[in-house]
Design a protein around this motif. Structure first.
Motif, PDB file in Angstrom:
ATOM      1  N   SER A 126       0.858  -1.187   0.000  1.00  0.00           N
ATOM      2  CA  SER A 126       0.000   0.000   0.000  1.00  0.00           C
ATOM      3  C   SER A 126       0.892   1.234   0.000  1.00  0.00           C
ATOM      4  N   HIS A 127       0.529   2.209  -0.795  1.00  0.00           N
ATOM      5  CA  HIS A 127       1.298   3.444  -0.854  1.00  0.00           C
ATOM      6  C   HIS A 127       0.396   4.570  -1.335  1.00  0.00           C
ATOM      7  N   LYS A 128       0.896   5.798  -1.246  1.00  0.00           N
ATOM      8  CA  LYS A 128       0.092   6.958  -1.606  1.00  0.00           C
ATOM      9  C   LYS A 128       0.557   7.577  -2.916  1.00  0.00           C
ATOM     10  N   VAL A 129      -0.432   8.092  -3.640  1.00  0.00           N
ATOM     11  CA  VAL A 129      -0.154   8.898  -4.827  1.00  0.00           C
ATOM     12  C   VAL A 129      -0.731  10.282  -4.558  1.00  0.00           C
ATOM     13  N   ILE A 130       0.089  11.336  -4.651  1.00  0.00           N
ATOM     14  CA  ILE A 130      -0.340  12.711  -4.354  1.00  0.00           C
ATOM     15  C   ILE A 130      -0.440  13.506  -5.647  1.00  0.00           C
ATOM     16  N   GLU A 131      -1.634  14.004  -5.921  1.00  0.00           N
ATOM     17  CA  GLU A 131      -1.852  14.790  -7.132  1.00  0.00           C
ATOM     18  C   GLU A 131      -1.090  16.116  -6.984  1.00  0.00           C
ATOM     19  N   THR A 132      -0.348  16.478  -7.966  1.00  0.00           N
ATOM     20  CA  THR A 132       0.588  17.605  -7.862  1.00  0.00           C
ATOM     21  C   THR A 132      -0.097  18.939  -7.584  1.00  0.00           C
ATOM     22  N   THR A 133      -1.179  19.240  -8.279  1.00  0.00           N
ATOM     23  CA  THR A 133      -1.796  20.573  -8.141  1.00  0.00           C
ATOM     24  C   THR A 133      -2.701  20.679  -6.931  1.00  0.00           C
ATOM     25  N   THR A 134      -3.490  19.645  -6.667  1.00  0.00           N
ATOM     26  CA  THR A 134      -4.462  19.704  -5.562  1.00  0.00           C
ATOM     27  C   THR A 134      -3.926  19.104  -4.273  1.00  0.00           C
TER      28      THR A 134
END
Length: 335
Positions: A126-134
């Protein structure tokens, strides 16, 4: 006992005893579906694949390669807040268990691999993906499955074939001769922990242009190291295949010497010509693939280890030293 340290004298006595029996008895007149097998990549590592399980082969008593809880493409990316959960074949979390080395980067190595450790190893990443703009965070879950098989190097049994001329096929003493021959062969190779597991013979009438009609015994003996494997591998488990293979060669040499001496004794050491005689150049030894019980060979399923004896997979078994893993019979429901 090493060759030349007394065995030839003992063997000569046994051969003379066999020939004496011949004379005394009156004879003086044997789809892989889409599963993928991946060898080690890079530094002793095997990467997973979310699309299908990955086959991994580990020689018994050796550490497994590192099983990497991600695919090769993901390993080249930046991963945020990764968390790894390794589940073993018995369904338990492998973190902190004996013989299991789980690193902080999610790699698993099984230490001192045993046959009982074979099975499905599953890792959940399990890991996180962070949207760059939001800066919105999305949790991703990937599952990787590895099918890990123990294997051993293949071994051999030997089919010994030899022919003897005889006075007639109906002689009852033909049976006695073959049985006595089996006993002496067992004594000849017993110090190597090999055994004559099976013996058989057929008598045939042979017509040749020059000699007319005569009779021959076509004898076969199955020489098997199964008992030797068990004994050797308990004493030197890390090199039992190497030790057994050396004993294979020694047993072949001993049996070859035996038949050369038997030919000379029956042909030259008796004034009266025995009814049963060794047929010149009829001795041969043919190797037969063998595996430990619980192991087998499958060129279709285990293409990367087709010459090795791989532990039988779930739902299959091998009770003896043959190379086939048989499908377990399903119990029938009672009506």
């Amino acid at each position: 006992m090493a060759a030349g340290s007394g065995r030839p004298r003992w063997l000569l006595g046994a051969l003379l005893g066999l020939a004496a029996v011949v004379v005394a008895a009156g004879w003086a007149r044997a789809e892989p579906n889409e599963e993928q097998s991946i060898d080690l990549i890079g530094k002793n590592e095997v990467y997973g694949d979310t699309k299908h399980e990955v086959n991994v082969y580990v020689r018994v008593f050796i550490n497994s390669p590192f099983l990497v809880c991600m695919d090769l493409a993901l390993s080249q990316e930046v991963i945020i807040d990764p968390n790894y959960l390794w589940i073993g074949p018995d369904g338990r979390d492998l973190q902190g268990q004996r013989y299991m080395n789980v690193t902080e980067t999610g790699k698993l190595m099984v230490m001192g691999f045993r046959v009982s450790m074979s099975g499905a190893y599953t890792c959940i990443l399990s890991h996180k993906v962070i949207e760059t703009t939001t800066q919105e965070e999305t949790e991703m879950i990937e599952t990787y499955k590895f099918m890990v098989y123990a294997y051993r190097e293949g071994g051999h049994a030997y089919q010994v074939s030899v022919r003897f001329s005889t006075a007639h096929c109906r002689l009852k003493t033909n049976d006695l001769f073959i049985e006595k021959l089996k006993q002496i062969l067992n004594s000849t190779i017993s110090h190597l922990t090999w055994r004559i597991m099976d013996s058989s013979y057929k008598c045939h009438s042979i017509r040749t242009p020059n000699d007319g009609l005569h009779y021959e015994l076509f004898a076969n003996f199955l020489v098997n190291p199964l008992g030797g494997w068990v004994e050797v591998c308990h004493k030197v488990p890390y090199d039992c295949e190497g030790v057994t293979n050396r004993k294979v060669r020694q047993a072949a040499e001993q049996i070859g010497k035996f038949f050369r001496k038997l030919r000379r004794i029956l042909k030259y050491d008796f004034h009266a010509v025995p009814t049963i005689q060794y047929v010149d150049n009829s001795f041969s030894m043919t190797p037969i693939d063998s595996c430990w019980p619980g192991f087998g060979k499958n060129h279709h399923t285990h293409q990367n280890r087709s010459s090795c004896c791989v532990v039988c997979g779930p739902g299959t078994y091998s009770p003896n030293n043959e190379v086939t893993c048989w499908t377990c019979a399903r119990p029938r429901a009672r009506m």
